[in-house]
Design an enzyme around this catalytic site. Structure first.
Site: not given
Ligand code: GLY
Length: 397
Positions: A118, A176
């Site tokens: 992330d 994501d």
């Molecule tokens: N990237 C984690 C979410 O969208 O909850």
């Protein structure tokens, strides 16, 4: 003949510009609402500044109604300073810049974090905006170190960046992760090292191959075999079912491929984004106000919870996608984004001043299957909402 050609050439740019301008046609009423929402956002975040303890970042609201915060290693740590930069850009109020800088001092150490995928969210949202807005090149070194850390998670046999180190997965990749690729395309531009963009392109290509169904909805998690790159499982983590379309996942995909087209001009990414947009906008489970339920296949539709964060991410992405498409299609994406923004600017989704723990938007869902962050504000819903409002103002003609 010659005269006709001369007039045609004179007219051509006007025709093209007209097509382009149409997509971003200003809606005065919505522009007024956007300004009101941005002013409210600025007042809310002024309150947030004094509400959040110095050593942490705002995340959401706890079940008891108190402010939920996070440390810097949590995936959402960059959104608050990122939003604060956007509000500085809008208001020019130095208090927002000071707040962004203060919180970035905390987040800075995450540039060395190799245990998360992330880093795009965590580092590019605050430091990328800081670089863009201030032009201070000191941020480049931090962003390049972050890109290097993210790159260590790439596996060439699979052709993807690994998302999580937790769980019983072998090599999980979640949709994501498309959002973290902008840090890498930026890093190639900034450093000249082609490796970063190559990783981003390879990840995006592998994701097109394995993450999408025939209707262009996406699975949440693909688990790969690191030994040979084979797909082991297609699962969900935050969605209703393995076979369902988790709303925020669809929005991450839409935004991610639109961004990858902007960054690379590879038509495959544009086509992917168009298909995802059409899946979202043609979905029979999409409510009339275009703020999606938390999963397009939630069993209790029409009583299912909405996920405002999915709406905010999709709105911002559709505004950009409309700039890369033409005529009817561009108009359709632009108009859909306008509808989403208009809904988000309404009392159904916008917080009342001084309430909502100083967040801007209500009614997001973090992870319903884990009963975590359900029907609450979320820091990233605010980030993409403010981004979309600024984009709307900037691109309206
Ligand atoms: N990237 C984690 C979410 O969208 O909850």
């Amino acid at each position: 003949m010659k005269k006709n050609l001369f007039f045609t050439m004179l007219l051509l740019p006007a025709i093209c510009m007209q097509t382009y301008a149409q997509a971003g046609k200003a809606n005065r009423e919505l522009l007024r609402k956007a300004d009101e929402a941005l002013q409210l956002a600025a007042r809310q975040y002024k309150g947030m500044m004094t509400h959040v303890p110095d050593a942490v970042l705002p995340r959401s609201t706890n079940k008891d109604g108190s402010l939920m915060t996070s440390n810097t290693a949590w995936w959402t740590s960059g959104f608050y300073p990122g939003t604060t930069w956007y509000l500085y850009e809008y208001t020019k109020d130095p208090a927002f810049k000071a707040e962004a800088l203060k919180r970035m001092e905390l987040v800075k150490k995450e540039q060395y974090n190799t245990r998360t995928h992330d880093l795009g969210f965590m580092m590019y949202c605050p430091f990328g905006n800081a670089l863009r807005i201030t032009g201070d090149t000191a941020y480049k070194a931090i962003l390049l170190t972050s890109a290097q850390s993210l790159s260590t998670r790439f596996n060439a046999t699979i052709g993807c960046i690994k998302s999580w180190d937790h769980g019983t997965w072998k090599f999980p990749v979640i949709i994501d992760n498309m959002m973290n690729l902008e840090l890498l395309t930026w890093a190639t531009r900034a450093s000249g090292d082609k490796k970063f963009e190559q990783i981003a392109r390879t990840h995006a290509n592998t994701t097109i191959k394995n993450h999408f169904r025939k209707d262009y909805s996406s699975y949440h998690v693909i688990d790969y075999d690191p030994a040979n790159g084979a797909v082991l499982q297609k699962k969900t983590h935050q969605g209703y079912a393995d076979s369902s379309a988790w709303s925020r996942g669809q929005a991450w995909g839409l935004y991610g491929y639109t961004m990858m087209y902007r960054e690379t001009k590879d038509k495959a990414y544009l086509n992917q984004a168009r298909h995802i947009a059409d899946y979202i906008l043609n979905n029979p489970a999409m409510p009339a106000d275009l703020i999606p339920y938390w999963d397009y296949n939630a069993p209790d539709i029409p009583n299912a919870l909405r996920d405002v964060s999915a709406g905010a991410v999709a709105a911002s992405a559709l505004l950009e996608l409309s700039r890369f498409t033409s005529k009817t299609e561009a108009q359709r994406y632009w108009t859909a984004a306008e509808k989403m923004l208009s809904s988000l600017c309404s009392p159904a989704y916008l917080a009342k001043e001084g309430e909502n723990n100083h967040f801007i938007l209500l009614h997001s869902v973090g992870s319903l299957p884990h009963n975590s962050e359900v029907d609450v504000p979320l820091t990233y819903a605010d980030y993409y909402f403010v981004e979309a409002l600024l984009r709307y103002k900037m691109w309206s003609k």
